[in-house]
Design a protein around this motif. Structure first.
Motif, PDB file in Angstrom:
ATOM      1  N   LYS A 272       0.819  -1.203   0.000  1.00  0.00           N
ATOM      2  CA  LYS A 272       0.000   0.000   0.000  1.00  0.00           C
ATOM      3  C   LYS A 272       0.856   1.259   0.000  1.00  0.00           C
ATOM      4  CE  LYS A 272      -3.941   2.029   2.436  1.00  0.00           C
ATOM      5  NZ  LYS A 272      -4.889   1.859   3.579  1.00  0.00           N
ATOM      6  N   GLU A 273       1.925   1.251   0.771  1.00  0.00           N
ATOM      7  CA  GLU A 273       2.824   2.399   0.799  1.00  0.00           C
ATOM      8  C   GLU A 273       3.522   2.580  -0.544  1.00  0.00           C
ATOM      9  OE1 GLU A 273       6.684   4.073   3.338  1.00  0.00           O
ATOM     10  OE2 GLU A 273       5.692   2.167   3.887  1.00  0.00           O
ATOM     11  N   PHE A 274       3.933   1.455  -1.158  1.00  0.00           N
ATOM     12  CA  PHE A 274       4.581   1.516  -2.474  1.00  0.00           C
ATOM     13  C   PHE A 274       3.616   2.065  -3.528  1.00  0.00           C
ATOM     14  CE2 PHE A 274       5.653  -0.455  -6.565  1.00  0.00           C
ATOM     15  CZ  PHE A 274       6.967  -0.030  -6.714  1.00  0.00           C
ATOM     16  N   ARG A 275       2.361   1.719  -3.436  1.00  0.00           N
ATOM     17  CA  ARG A 275       1.370   2.205  -4.392  1.00  0.00           C
ATOM     18  C   ARG A 275       1.172   3.720  -4.263  1.00  0.00           C
ATOM     19  NH1 ARG A 275      -5.044   2.096  -3.592  1.00  0.00           N
ATOM     20  NH2 ARG A 275      -5.617   3.147  -5.541  1.00  0.00           N
ATOM     21  N   SER A 276       1.144   4.210  -3.005  1.00  0.00           N
ATOM     22  CA  SER A 276       0.946   5.649  -2.795  1.00  0.00           C
ATOM     23  C   SER A 276       2.133   6.465  -3.300  1.00  0.00           C
ATOM     24  CB  SER A 276       0.711   5.919  -1.307  1.00  0.00           C
ATOM     25  OG  SER A 276       1.841   5.538  -0.540  1.00  0.00           O
ATOM     26  N   ARG A 277       3.320   5.885  -3.259  1.00  0.00           N
ATOM     27  CA  ARG A 277       4.514   6.612  -3.711  1.00  0.00           C
ATOM     28  C   ARG A 277       4.674   6.583  -5.225  1.00  0.00           C
ATOM     29  NH1 ARG A 277       9.404   4.991   0.494  1.00  0.00           N
ATOM     30  NH2 ARG A 277       8.471   5.928   2.391  1.00  0.00           N
ATOM     31  N   THR A 278       4.271   5.504  -5.838  1.00  0.00           N
ATOM     32  CA  THR A 278       4.529   5.336  -7.283  1.00  0.00           C
ATOM     33  C   THR A 278       3.283   5.545  -8.140  1.00  0.00           C
ATOM     34  OG1 THR A 278       4.095   2.960  -7.111  1.00  0.00           O
ATOM     35  CG2 THR A 278       6.386   3.705  -6.823  1.00  0.00           C
ATOM     36  N   GLN A 279       2.145   5.864  -7.499  1.00  0.00           N
ATOM     37  CA  GLN A 279       0.892   6.030  -8.241  1.00  0.00           C
ATOM     38  C   GLN A 279       0.571   4.787  -9.075  1.00  0.00           C
ATOM     39  OE1 GLN A 279      -1.077   8.690  -7.739  1.00  0.00           O
ATOM     40  NE2 GLN A 279       0.455   9.410  -6.274  1.00  0.00           N
ATOM     41  N   TYR A 285      -2.502  -3.027  -8.581  1.00  0.00           N
ATOM     42  CA  TYR A 285      -2.466  -3.145  -7.119  1.00  0.00           C
ATOM     43  C   TYR A 285      -3.367  -4.287  -6.650  1.00  0.00           C
ATOM     44  CZ  TYR A 285      -3.643  -2.061  -2.261  1.00  0.00           C
ATOM     45  OH  TYR A 285      -3.877  -2.143  -0.913  1.00  0.00           O
TER      46      TYR A 285
END
Length: 303
Positions: A272-279, A285
């Protein structure tokens, strides 16, 4: 064919191990329908004995033995006698003794007690059930049918073992007094359950066996006779050891579930954190999340 036959025999073994102790302990008479039904079950086990003489087996060196002569010799030297003794139709022997002793009522009670005791050897069929489960035929099929993970299967198996042992001890607890013709100091007389319904008698016996196994021991069921106290001591020793083993396994099972869940949550949090940083796109996802969840389920099924 052999795998499905093992599953069928496994269910017959479970039925026998549950019903035979109950009938020996609490029921004296049996209907003609039940006599025929039990005879058919014995016939199935006799067929299984014949099949075992022609069923290949795996030797210690992982070589499958297919020679009929060696299969027969191995079975005859090993499991044959246990299977044979547990398959003898003692209910037919009992009916024969009753018919021949109908004019000797004094000796009838003592004579008919003998085959009733011999029927207890059918509990040996539990060893046969353990052999089937060891070969992976019966329990593996049931586990696959119910879609249980290995950990869940072990947990359910442990619970069923506790219930079965309690059931068996409850039947023996009542049978012990019955074989002594219910003396005045037996628990059946002391608790005034002699003339009660079978369900009530079994409930009281099961209640005593379970509270003794779990070391609760309310003491509301009084044991006076020496024979019953000796039996209670043996069950206490077995119960303490088994109850400790069961609690340890349950604790280990719950700890493993918590650890696996925590590990999955950490992976999902990182994702989830990786998704928020990389859009990251929502579709990608979702696919990665489902992959992690399914991978964790697959890993749990092999534990």
């Amino acid at each position: 064919f052999r795998r499905y036959w093992n599953v069928y025999i496994g269910f017959l073994l479970i039925y026998t191990s549950l019903f035979v102790p109950l009938r020996i302990a609490f029921y004296d008479e049996q209907s003609t329908e039940m006599l025929v039904f039990e005879s058919l079950i014995d016939l199935c086990f006799f067929i299984d004995i014949i099949l075992n003489f022609f069923s290949a087996f795996e030797k210690k060196n992982n070589v499958v033995e297919t020679r009929h002569r060696q299969i027969a010799i191995s079975y005859f030297k090993g499991w044959f006698w246990i299977d044979f003794i547990s398959t003898v139709p003692f209910q037919l022997v009992e009916e024969l003794i009753k018919s021949e002793s109908s004019t000797r009522e004094i000796k009838l009670a003592k004579v008919t007690r003998l085959p009733r005791l011999y029927r207890i050897v059918r509990i040996l069929r539990l060893i046969k059930l353990a052999r089937l489960s060891k070969r992976g035929g019966f329990l593996a099929q049931v586990q696959e049918l119910l879609q249980l993970t290995s950990s869940t299967s072990n947990m359910v198996g442990l619970l069923l073992t506790v219930l079965f042992l309690t059931h068996l001890v409850a039947c023996i607890f009542f049978l012990q007094s019955k074989l002594m013709d219910f003396p005045d100091d037996s628990w059946v007389i002391q608790e005034d359950v002699m003339d009660k319904e079978v369900f009530f008698q079994y409930t009281i016996a099961f209640y005593w066996a379970l509270q003794t196994l779990t070391t609760v021991g309310f003491g509301d069921i009084t044991i006076v006779s020496v024979e019953e106290r000796i039996f209670a001591i043996m069950w206490m020793i077995i119960g303490i050891a088994f109850y400790s083993y069961a609690i340890g396994n349950m604790t280990n099972f719950i700890d493993n579930m918590d650890a696996d869940r925590e590990q999955l949550n950490q992976k999902l949090a990182v994702l989830k954190e990786f998704r928020s940083r990389t859009q990251m796109p929502i579709n990608m996802y979702s696919k990665i999340k489902r992959h992690l969840e399914n991978n964790q389920k697959s890993a749990n099924s092999f534990q």
